[in-house]
Write a protein that holds these residues in place. Sequence first.
Motif, PDB file in Angstrom:
ATOM      1  N   VAL A 102       9.133  -0.353  -6.110  1.00 43.72           N
ATOM      2  CA  VAL A 102       9.268  -1.418  -5.122  1.00 43.72           C
ATOM      3  C   VAL A 102       8.176  -2.432  -5.424  1.00 43.72           C
ATOM      4  N   THR A 103       8.610  -3.628  -5.820  1.00 45.83           N
ATOM      5  CA  THR A 103       7.633  -4.704  -6.019  1.00 45.83           C
ATOM      6  C   THR A 103       7.708  -5.587  -4.773  1.00 45.83           C
ATOM      7  N   SER A 104       8.154  -6.841  -4.917  1.00 48.30           N
ATOM      8  CA  SER A 104       8.220  -7.699  -3.733  1.00 48.30           C
ATOM      9  C   SER A 104       8.861  -9.033  -4.099  1.00 48.30           C
ATOM     10  N   SER A 136      -0.384  -8.155  -8.389  1.00 50.99           N
ATOM     11  CA  SER A 136       0.117  -6.796  -8.657  1.00 50.99           C
ATOM     12  C   SER A 136       1.641  -6.760  -8.710  1.00 50.99           C
ATOM     13  N   LYS A 137       2.299  -7.498  -7.836  1.00 51.30           N
ATOM     14  CA  LYS A 137       3.766  -7.445  -7.774  1.00 51.30           C
ATOM     15  C   LYS A 137       4.373  -8.181  -8.969  1.00 51.30           C
ATOM     16  N   ARG A 138       3.778  -9.299  -9.360  1.00 52.51           N
ATOM     17  CA  ARG A 138       4.245  -9.979 -10.577  1.00 52.51           C
ATOM     18  C   ARG A 138       4.057  -9.075 -11.793  1.00 52.51           C
ATOM     19  N   MET A 191      10.866  -9.748   3.667  1.00 47.17           N
ATOM     20  CA  MET A 191      10.028  -9.214   4.750  1.00 47.17           C
ATOM     21  C   MET A 191      10.779  -8.095   5.498  1.00 47.17           C
ATOM     22  N   THR A 192      10.099  -6.968   5.639  1.00 44.31           N
ATOM     23  CA  THR A 192      10.751  -5.765   6.183  1.00 44.31           C
ATOM     24  C   THR A 192       9.903  -5.179   7.309  1.00 44.31           C
ATOM     25  N   ALA A 193      10.558  -4.719   8.345  1.00 48.11           N
ATOM     26  CA  ALA A 193       9.849  -4.202   9.530  1.00 48.11           C
ATOM     27  C   ALA A 193       9.350  -2.779   9.271  1.00 48.11           C
ATOM     28  N   THR A 194       8.238  -2.682   8.567  1.00 47.10           N
ATOM     29  CA  THR A 194       7.626  -1.382   8.248  1.00 47.10           C
ATOM     30  C   THR A 194       6.195  -1.369   8.784  1.00 47.10           C
ATOM     31  N   GLY A 195       5.427  -0.379   8.346  1.00 45.72           N
ATOM     32  CA  GLY A 195       4.028  -0.291   8.729  1.00 45.72           C
ATOM     33  C   GLY A 195       3.208  -1.505   8.303  1.00 45.72           C
ATOM     34  N   MET A 196       3.719  -2.263   7.343  1.00 46.62           N
ATOM     35  CA  MET A 196       2.981  -3.421   6.828  1.00 46.62           C
ATOM     36  C   MET A 196       3.187  -4.687   7.640  1.00 46.62           C
ATOM     37  N   GLY A 214       8.440   4.697  -7.087  1.00 52.69           N
ATOM     38  CA  GLY A 214       7.070   4.230  -6.825  1.00 52.69           C
ATOM     39  C   GLY A 214       7.111   3.188  -5.725  1.00 52.69           C
ATOM     40  N   VAL A 215       6.894   3.623  -4.506  1.00 54.57           N
ATOM     41  CA  VAL A 215       7.082   2.729  -3.352  1.00 54.57           C
ATOM     42  C   VAL A 215       5.759   2.395  -2.664  1.00 54.57           C
ATOM     43  N   ALA A 216       4.792   3.309  -2.705  1.00 50.06           N
ATOM     44  CA  ALA A 216       3.524   3.113  -1.970  1.00 50.06           C
ATOM     45  C   ALA A 216       2.890   1.772  -2.327  1.00 50.06           C
ATOM     46  N   ALA A 235      -2.119  12.558  -1.992  1.00 48.06           N
ATOM     47  CA  ALA A 235      -2.830  12.026  -3.163  1.00 48.06           C
ATOM     48  C   ALA A 235      -3.245  10.600  -2.860  1.00 48.06           C
ATOM     49  N   ASP A 236      -4.384  10.211  -3.404  1.00 48.55           N
ATOM     50  CA  ASP A 236      -4.879   8.847  -3.217  1.00 48.55           C
ATOM     51  C   ASP A 236      -4.632   8.065  -4.499  1.00 48.55           C
ATOM     52  N   LEU A 237      -3.718   7.116  -4.427  1.00 51.12           N
ATOM     53  CA  LEU A 237      -3.337   6.372  -5.634  1.00 51.12           C
ATOM     54  C   LEU A 237      -4.399   5.364  -6.070  1.00 51.12           C
ATOM     55  N   SER A 238      -5.469   5.232  -5.293  1.00 51.89           N
ATOM     56  CA  SER A 238      -6.549   4.342  -5.753  1.00 51.89           C
ATOM     57  C   SER A 238      -7.526   5.112  -6.641  1.00 51.89           C
ATOM     58  N   ILE A 278       5.007  12.073  -1.627  1.00 49.62           N
ATOM     59  CA  ILE A 278       3.588  11.804  -1.915  1.00 49.62           C
ATOM     60  C   ILE A 278       3.066  10.709  -0.990  1.00 49.62           C
ATOM     61  N   ASP A 279       1.877  10.894  -0.458  1.00 44.89           N
ATOM     62  CA  ASP A 279       1.215   9.812   0.288  1.00 44.89           C
ATOM     63  C   ASP A 279      -0.260  10.163   0.418  1.00 44.89           C
ATOM     64  N   ARG A 280      -1.045   9.207   0.903  1.00 50.06           N
ATOM     65  CA  ARG A 280      -2.474   9.512   1.117  1.00 50.06           C
ATOM     66  C   ARG A 280      -2.668  10.339   2.378  1.00 50.06           C
ATOM     67  N   VAL A 281      -1.608  10.392   3.205  1.00 50.32           N
ATOM     68  CA  VAL A 281      -1.607  11.288   4.375  1.00 50.32           C
ATOM     69  C   VAL A 281      -0.364  12.183   4.276  1.00 50.32           C
ATOM     70  N   ALA A 320       5.109   8.673   3.653  1.00 49.85           N
ATOM     71  CA  ALA A 320       4.743   8.898   5.060  1.00 49.85           C
ATOM     72  C   ALA A 320       5.244   7.788   5.975  1.00 49.85           C
ATOM     73  N   SER A 321       5.627   6.644   5.411  1.00 47.08           N
ATOM     74  CA  SER A 321       5.900   5.493   6.278  1.00 47.08           C
ATOM     75  C   SER A 321       6.942   4.560   5.647  1.00 47.08           C
ATOM     76  N   GLY A 322       7.529   3.728   6.484  1.00 45.12           N
ATOM     77  CA  GLY A 322       8.330   2.580   6.027  1.00 45.12           C
ATOM     78  C   GLY A 322       9.487   2.918   5.113  1.00 45.12           C
ATOM     79  N   MET A 323       9.618   2.127   4.063  1.00 39.57           N
ATOM     80  CA  MET A 323      10.766   2.239   3.148  1.00 39.57           C
ATOM     81  C   MET A 323      10.835   3.608   2.478  1.00 39.57           C
ATOM     82  N   ALA A 324       9.675   4.089   2.027  1.00 37.92           N
ATOM     83  CA  ALA A 324       9.673   5.352   1.285  1.00 37.92           C
ATOM     84  C   ALA A 324      10.021   6.519   2.200  1.00 37.92           C
TER      85      ALA A 324
HETATM   86  N1  LIG Z   1       7.174  -4.588   4.405  1.00 31.79           N
HETATM   87  C1  LIG Z   1       7.427  -5.682   3.711  1.00 31.79           C
HETATM   88  O1  LIG Z   1       7.716  -6.758   4.254  1.00 31.79           O
HETATM   89  C2  LIG Z   1       7.394  -5.626   2.207  1.00 31.79           C
HETATM   90  C3  LIG Z   1       7.907  -6.721   1.495  1.00 31.79           C
HETATM   91  C4  LIG Z   1       7.901  -6.669   0.112  1.00 31.79           C
HETATM   92  C5  LIG Z   1       7.408  -5.547  -0.538  1.00 31.79           C
HETATM   93  N2  LIG Z   1       6.901  -4.500   0.181  1.00 31.79           N
HETATM   94  C6  LIG Z   1       6.438  -3.328  -0.554  1.00 31.79           C
HETATM   95  O2  LIG Z   1       7.142  -2.195  -0.091  1.00 31.79           O
HETATM   96  C7  LIG Z   1       6.405  -1.011  -0.408  1.00 31.79           C
HETATM   97  C8  LIG Z   1       6.472  -0.035   0.754  1.00 31.79           C
HETATM   98  O3  LIG Z   1       5.719  -0.547   1.831  1.00 31.79           O
HETATM   99  P1  LIG Z   1       6.244  -0.528   3.339  1.00 31.79           P
HETATM  100  O4  LIG Z   1       6.654  -1.914   3.641  1.00 31.79           O
HETATM  101  O5  LIG Z   1       7.189   0.583   3.516  1.00 31.79           O
HETATM  102  O6  LIG Z   1       4.865  -0.326   4.112  1.00 31.79           O
HETATM  103  P2  LIG Z   1       4.205   0.944   4.822  1.00 31.79           P
HETATM  104  O7  LIG Z   1       2.816   0.512   5.096  1.00 31.79           O
HETATM  105  O8  LIG Z   1       5.056   1.379   5.958  1.00 31.79           O
HETATM  106  O9  LIG Z   1       4.210   2.076   3.704  1.00 31.79           O
HETATM  107  C9  LIG Z   1       3.298   2.076   2.613  1.00 31.79           C
HETATM  108  C10 LIG Z   1       2.888   3.512   2.348  1.00 31.79           C
HETATM  109  O10 LIG Z   1       2.020   3.510   1.190  1.00 31.79           O
HETATM  110  C11 LIG Z   1       1.012   4.462   1.439  1.00 31.79           C
HETATM  111  N3  LIG Z   1      -0.200   4.189   0.660  1.00 31.79           N
HETATM  112  C12 LIG Z   1      -0.998   3.097   0.743  1.00 31.79           C
HETATM  113  N4  LIG Z   1      -2.081   3.260  -0.042  1.00 31.79           N
HETATM  114  C13 LIG Z   1      -1.963   4.469  -0.638  1.00 31.79           C
HETATM  115  C14 LIG Z   1      -2.787   5.200  -1.535  1.00 31.79           C
HETATM  116  N5  LIG Z   1      -3.979   4.736  -1.964  1.00 31.79           N
HETATM  117  N6  LIG Z   1      -2.354   6.413  -1.947  1.00 31.79           N
HETATM  118  C15 LIG Z   1      -1.177   6.924  -1.490  1.00 31.79           C
HETATM  119  N7  LIG Z   1      -0.376   6.285  -0.625  1.00 31.79           N
HETATM  120  C16 LIG Z   1      -0.762   5.064  -0.190  1.00 31.79           C
HETATM  121  C17 LIG Z   1       0.713   4.310   2.932  1.00 31.79           C
HETATM  122  O11 LIG Z   1       0.019   5.447   3.455  1.00 31.79           O
HETATM  123  C18 LIG Z   1       2.103   4.140   3.503  1.00 31.79           C
HETATM  124  O12 LIG Z   1       2.678   5.376   3.878  1.00 31.79           O
HETATM  125  C19 LIG Z   1       5.015  -1.480  -0.782  1.00 31.79           C
HETATM  126  O13 LIG Z   1       4.843  -1.404  -2.186  1.00 31.79           O
HETATM  127  C20 LIG Z   1       5.007  -2.939  -0.325  1.00 31.79           C
HETATM  128  O14 LIG Z   1       4.118  -3.726  -1.066  1.00 31.79           O
HETATM  129  C21 LIG Z   1       6.891  -4.518   1.533  1.00 31.79           C
END
Ligand SMILES: NC(=O)c1ccc[n+]([C@@H]2O[C@H](COP(=O)([O-])OP(=O)(O)OC[C@H]3O[C@@H](n4cnc5c(N)ncnc54)[C@H](O)[C@@H]3O)[C@@H](O)[C@H]2O)c1
Length: 292
Positions: free
Chosen positions: A122-124, A176-178, A205-210, A79-81, A55-58, A39-42, A18-22
Motif C-alpha cells: 500500500v503506497t498512496s 517514501s510513497k513515491r 483518503m480513507t477513514a482509518t486510524g490515520m 506490506g500495508v503498515a 514487530a517494529d518495522l522501524s 504483523i504489527d507493532r502492537v 492491528a488497524s485500518g486497511m490491513a
Molecule cells: N488512511 C489514508 O487516508 C491513507 C491514504 C493513502 C495511503 N495510506 C496508507 O495506508 C497504509 C495503512 O494505513 P491505514 O490508513 O490503515 O492507517 P492505520 O493507522 O489505521 O494503520 C497503520 C498500521 O501500521 C502500524 N504501524 C505503524 N508503524 C509501525 C511500525 N513501526 N511497526 C509495525 N507496525 C507499524 C500501526 O500500528 C497501524 O496498525 C499506510 O501505509 C498508509 O500510509 C493511508
Amino acid sequence: MTDLLGYQGRTCVVTGAASGMARALTESLVELGADVYAIDRVASNVPGVTRSLVADLSDKASIDELFRALPDTFDAFFGVAGLAGVHTSFLDTFTVNFIANKYITDRYLVDRIAPGGSIAYVTSAGGLRWEFPEIRDELTPFTAPERSWDDLVDLTARFDEEHGGELAGFVGYMLSKRALNLLVAERVETFAAKKVRVNAVLPSMTATGMLGDFAEQRGGLDNLKAASTGPAGRLAEPGDMAKALVFLGSDLAGFISGVFLDVDYGMNALELAGINPMRTRWTFAQSLAKQS
Ligand SMILES: NC(=O)c1ccc[n+]([C@@H]2O[C@H](COP(=O)([O-])OP(=O)(O)OC[C@H]3O[C@@H](n4cnc5c(N)ncnc54)[C@H](O)[C@@H]3O)[C@@H](O)[C@H]2O)c1
C-alpha cells in the motif's frame, strides 16, 4: 464451486494488521480460508489468524527476528503498515514506510515467496507522478538493490541536510510513497523470474486510524473532506482498500504485475484527463526550495 480467488490454505503475511486497511484485509483473508500471519507493532487481535506477531518495522533487528519466526516460504505478502508523518520525524516516517519495505523485499521476499505468489504494497495517492523522469531521478538513489539499511539511513539524513535540515515528517511520507512505487516497478523482473507478482495499491483518503492525523495536518476534518472527497461523494473505507488488496493477491490477478492501482473512485483519472489540476507534479527540489 470454483475457488476463483484461491486463498484456501494459502499462507499470507500482512503488516499493519492491528488497524485500518490491513485489519480489514486480515479479516477478509481469514474468511477466505488463508493462514494469516498478522504483523504489527502492537498485538493484532484479529480472530482466526494463524499467528499474531509483534514487530517494529522501524528497527532492522526486529524485522530480522520477525522473519526468523515466519514460515520458510509463504504465498502472499501484503506490506500495508505505515505512518502518516504528522507526529513522526522525517527519518522515522521514511524508515517505516520505505526503508523497512525495501529491506524486507530485497533481503527476504526474494527467497521466501513461493512460485505463483504475490507481493502487494500500500503506497498512496500522495505517491503519484513518481514516473516522471525528473521526479524519478530524485528517487533512484533510494531504490538501488545494493543499498543496505544503514546506507539508506545515511542517505535519508543527507537528503534532509541537502534541503536545509529538519524536514517535516510529511515530506518523508511523500518521499517514501513515491520511492515505494518506483521500487515496485524496478523489482517486477526480479520477481517475475521467480513467478512472483508485485503490485501497489494507491489509496485516496480513507477513514482509518490515520484520518485524525491527516485532518490535523489539513486544518480539520471538514477541510480534509472538502479536498479529499472525489466522485464517490465520500471518503474511502478500510474495506474498500482491503477488497483491492484481496484481488491483487488472488488468482484472479494471476497475470497482473507492476500495476499501480488507484483506489480512489476516479480522482486520478480526473487529473489525468485535465478535468482537475494535477496535484503532485512537483520535484522535491522545486517544492522544498519554494518553502525555504
Ligand atoms: N488512511 C489514508 O487516508 C491513507 C491514504 C493513502 C495511503 N495510506 C496508507 O495506508 C497504509 C495503512 O494505513 P491505514 O490508513 O490503515 O492507517 P492505520 O493507522 O489505521 O494503520 C497503520 C498500521 O501500521 C502500524 N504501524 C505503524 N508503524 C509501525 C511500525 N513501526 N511497526 C509495525 N507496525 C507499524 C500501526 O500500528 C497501524 O496498525 C499506510 O501505509 C498508509 O500510509 C493511508
